[in-house]
Design a protein around this motif. Structure first.
Motif, PDB file in Angstrom:
ATOM      1  N   ASN A 131      25.850   6.827 -26.932  1.00 22.59           N
ATOM      2  CA  ASN A 131      26.420   5.560 -26.476  1.00 22.59           C
ATOM      3  C   ASN A 131      27.147   5.735 -25.150  1.00 22.59           C
ATOM      4  N   GLY A 132      27.907   6.808 -25.029  1.00 21.22           N
ATOM      5  CA  GLY A 132      28.672   7.039 -23.813  1.00 21.22           C
ATOM      6  C   GLY A 132      27.822   7.320 -22.598  1.00 21.22           C
ATOM      7  N   ASP A 133      26.595   7.814 -22.815  1.00 20.98           N
ATOM      8  CA  ASP A 133      25.713   8.129 -21.693  1.00 20.98           C
ATOM      9  C   ASP A 133      25.143   6.878 -21.034  1.00 20.98           C
ATOM     10  N   VAL A 134      24.934   5.821 -21.813  1.00 20.61           N
ATOM     11  CA  VAL A 134      24.354   4.602 -21.244  1.00 20.61           C
ATOM     12  C   VAL A 134      25.433   3.634 -20.765  1.00 20.61           C
ATOM     13  N   ALA A 135      26.670   3.862 -21.150  1.00 22.36           N
ATOM     14  CA  ALA A 135      27.766   2.986 -20.733  1.00 22.36           C
ATOM     15  C   ALA A 135      28.177   3.304 -19.292  1.00 22.36           C
ATOM     16  N   THR A 136      28.651   2.296 -18.582  1.00 24.12           N
ATOM     17  CA  THR A 136      29.195   2.484 -17.237  1.00 24.12           C
ATOM     18  C   THR A 136      30.649   2.920 -17.358  1.00 24.12           C
ATOM     19  N   VAL A 137      31.004   3.996 -16.656  1.00 25.06           N
ATOM     20  CA  VAL A 137      32.368   4.526 -16.717  1.00 25.06           C
ATOM     21  C   VAL A 137      32.874   4.784 -15.304  1.00 25.06           C
ATOM     22  N   ASN A 138      34.177   4.939 -15.182  1.00 23.03           N
ATOM     23  CA  ASN A 138      34.818   5.284 -13.924  1.00 23.03           C
ATOM     24  C   ASN A 138      35.275   6.733 -14.035  1.00 23.03           C
ATOM     25  N   LEU A 139      34.492   7.655 -13.479  1.00 25.56           N
ATOM     26  CA  LEU A 139      34.763   9.079 -13.629  1.00 25.56           C
ATOM     27  C   LEU A 139      36.109   9.483 -13.036  1.00 25.56           C
ATOM     28  N   ALA A 140      36.430   8.950 -11.857  1.00 21.66           N
ATOM     29  CA  ALA A 140      37.672   9.339 -11.183  1.00 21.66           C
ATOM     30  C   ALA A 140      38.902   8.923 -11.981  1.00 21.66           C
ATOM     31  N   ARG A 141      38.773   7.884 -12.769  1.00 22.63           N
ATOM     32  CA  ARG A 141      39.888   7.420 -13.592  1.00 22.63           C
ATOM     33  C   ARG A 141      40.043   8.272 -14.840  1.00 22.63           C
ATOM     34  N   ASP A 142      38.925   8.668 -15.434  1.00 22.84           N
ATOM     35  CA  ASP A 142      38.956   9.321 -16.743  1.00 22.84           C
ATOM     36  C   ASP A 142      39.019  10.840 -16.700  1.00 22.84           C
ATOM     37  N   TYR A 143      38.778  11.429 -15.522  1.00 28.64           N
ATOM     38  CA  TYR A 143      38.717  12.891 -15.442  1.00 28.64           C
ATOM     39  C   TYR A 143      39.548  13.432 -14.279  1.00 28.64           C
ATOM     40  N   ALA A 144      40.087  14.623 -14.486  1.00 33.88           N
ATOM     41  CA  ALA A 144      40.734  15.383 -13.419  1.00 33.88           C
ATOM     42  C   ALA A 144      39.704  16.391 -12.911  1.00 33.88           C
ATOM     43  N   ALA A 145      39.399  16.320 -11.627  1.00 29.10           N
ATOM     44  CA  ALA A 145      38.303  17.112 -11.062  1.00 29.10           C
ATOM     45  C   ALA A 145      38.811  18.348 -10.335  1.00 29.10           C
ATOM     46  N   LYS A 146      37.996  19.393 -10.400  1.00 24.55           N
ATOM     47  CA  LYS A 146      38.279  20.650  -9.698  1.00 24.55           C
ATOM     48  C   LYS A 146      37.013  21.105  -9.002  1.00 24.55           C
ATOM     49  N   LEU A 147      37.129  21.526  -7.745  1.00 24.13           N
ATOM     50  CA  LEU A 147      35.987  22.017  -6.993  1.00 24.13           C
ATOM     51  C   LEU A 147      35.782  23.493  -7.304  1.00 24.13           C
ATOM     52  N   ILE A 148      34.645  23.821  -7.911  1.00 23.14           N
ATOM     53  CA  ILE A 148      34.339  25.213  -8.231  1.00 23.14           C
ATOM     54  C   ILE A 148      33.760  25.929  -7.026  1.00 23.14           C
ATOM     55  N   GLY A 149      32.912  25.231  -6.273  1.00 26.48           N
ATOM     56  CA  GLY A 149      32.320  25.844  -5.092  1.00 26.48           C
ATOM     57  C   GLY A 149      31.192  24.994  -4.546  1.00 26.48           C
ATOM     58  N   GLU A 150      30.424  25.565  -3.627  1.00 27.20           N
ATOM     59  CA  GLU A 150      29.268  24.901  -3.044  1.00 27.20           C
ATOM     60  C   GLU A 150      28.029  25.733  -3.349  1.00 27.20           C
ATOM     61  N   GLU A 151      26.950  25.070  -3.753  1.00 28.66           N
ATOM     62  CA  GLU A 151      25.751  25.774  -4.173  1.00 28.66           C
ATOM     63  C   GLU A 151      24.502  25.041  -3.699  1.00 28.66           C
ATOM     64  N   SER A 152      23.418  25.797  -3.524  1.00 32.55           N
ATOM     65  CA  SER A 152      22.105  25.215  -3.302  1.00 32.55           C
ATOM     66  C   SER A 152      21.434  25.121  -4.665  1.00 32.55           C
ATOM     67  N   LEU A 153      20.977  23.930  -4.991  1.00 32.09           N
ATOM     68  CA  LEU A 153      20.481  23.667  -6.338  1.00 32.09           C
ATOM     69  C   LEU A 153      19.142  22.956  -6.271  1.00 32.09           C
TER      70      LEU A 153
END
Length: 255
Positions: free
Chosen positions: A122-144
């Protein structure tokens, strides 16, 4: 005097460079900006489950979403196909989620992690505001490599739940630099176990944004179990507040 001027120029360059560096939270906010329309909308979502590359089951749902006063999205999910489930609904209002069955006219409390089909919840199809619900941390930069085997220069981010309304306790995202498009995601349980891996592709213009028209979700244990989530018919729609009230669900009429 010359040395002083050189020093000032270097200091200014360093300061400008530091200001140009985006924080992890700012990157996530840009992802939200690119994913979420600025007003109420509806979208058709087709879910298909595959086993060893062969389709096993499918369903269609319509998702209605509106951002509320707390900057989170209220979501109403209505089942369309298969016919046996048509008319059933899921209401997501903040951290509260209910499943409604029109045959019994009863609504039951459920969790956002409860599965709709295959690995899609259910949560995957719902629209959410990531910046509101999560505290983000930059791990690094990668080629993917993305879902189409194209190399993408990405920021690798770790997101940890910042409130009770977050669908997952921990998520990893790979976001393409420059475009701020989600390329890959990893989703974890509360115990820290990897649940699934998602790839985002088929980026398509919708409602003034470039949005992934398909998400490929892979089971973390058995990679032969794959679920695709394809969106279409995305359009703005005025959605009444009453649609997001649990007590109103038995009276809700949607054409």
């Amino acid at each position: 005097m010359k040395n002083v001027l050189i020093g000032l120029v270097v200091a200014l360059a360093l300061t400008t460079g530091a200001r140009a560096e985006m924080s992890a939270q700012e990157i996530v906010a840009k992802v939200d900006e690119g994913r979420n329309p600025g007003q109420g909308f509806r979208v058709l979502d087709t879910l298909t489950e595959y086993i060893n590359g062969k389709p096993r089951d499918s369903m269609q749902i319509v998702v209605f979403a509106v951002e509320n006063k707390t900057r989170q999205y209220n979501n109403l999910i209505r089942y369309v196909q298969p016919a046996r489930d048509a008319g059933k609904m899921v209401l997501m209002n903040g951290s509260n989620m209910w499943f409604y069955d029109p045959s019994s006219k009863a609504s039951v409390r459920i969790s956002p992690q409860q599965r709709l089909l295959g690995q899609a919840s259910n949560g995957d199809v719902a629209t959410v505001n990531l910046a509101r619900d999560y505290a983000a941390k930059l791990i690094g930069e990668e080629s993917l490599q993305d879902a189409d085997k194209q190399n993408r220069a990405c920021w690798h981010l770790e997101l940890k739940a910042a409130n009770d309304e977050a669908v997952y306790s921990r998520v990893e995202y790979w976001v393409e630099k420059g475009t701020f498009r989600q390329i890959k995601g990893k989703f974890y349980s509360d115990s820290g176990r990897l649940l699934k891996i998602a790839y985002y592709h088929k980026f398509t213009p919708m409602l003034g944004r470039i949005i992934p028209a398909e998400t490929i979700v892979i089971d973390s244990v058995n990679t032969n179990l794959v679920t695709t989530m394809a969106i279409s018919d995305m359009r703005f729609q005025t959605v009444p507040d009453s649609w997001f009230q649990r007590d109103f669900l038995p009276r809700l009429k949607i054409d």
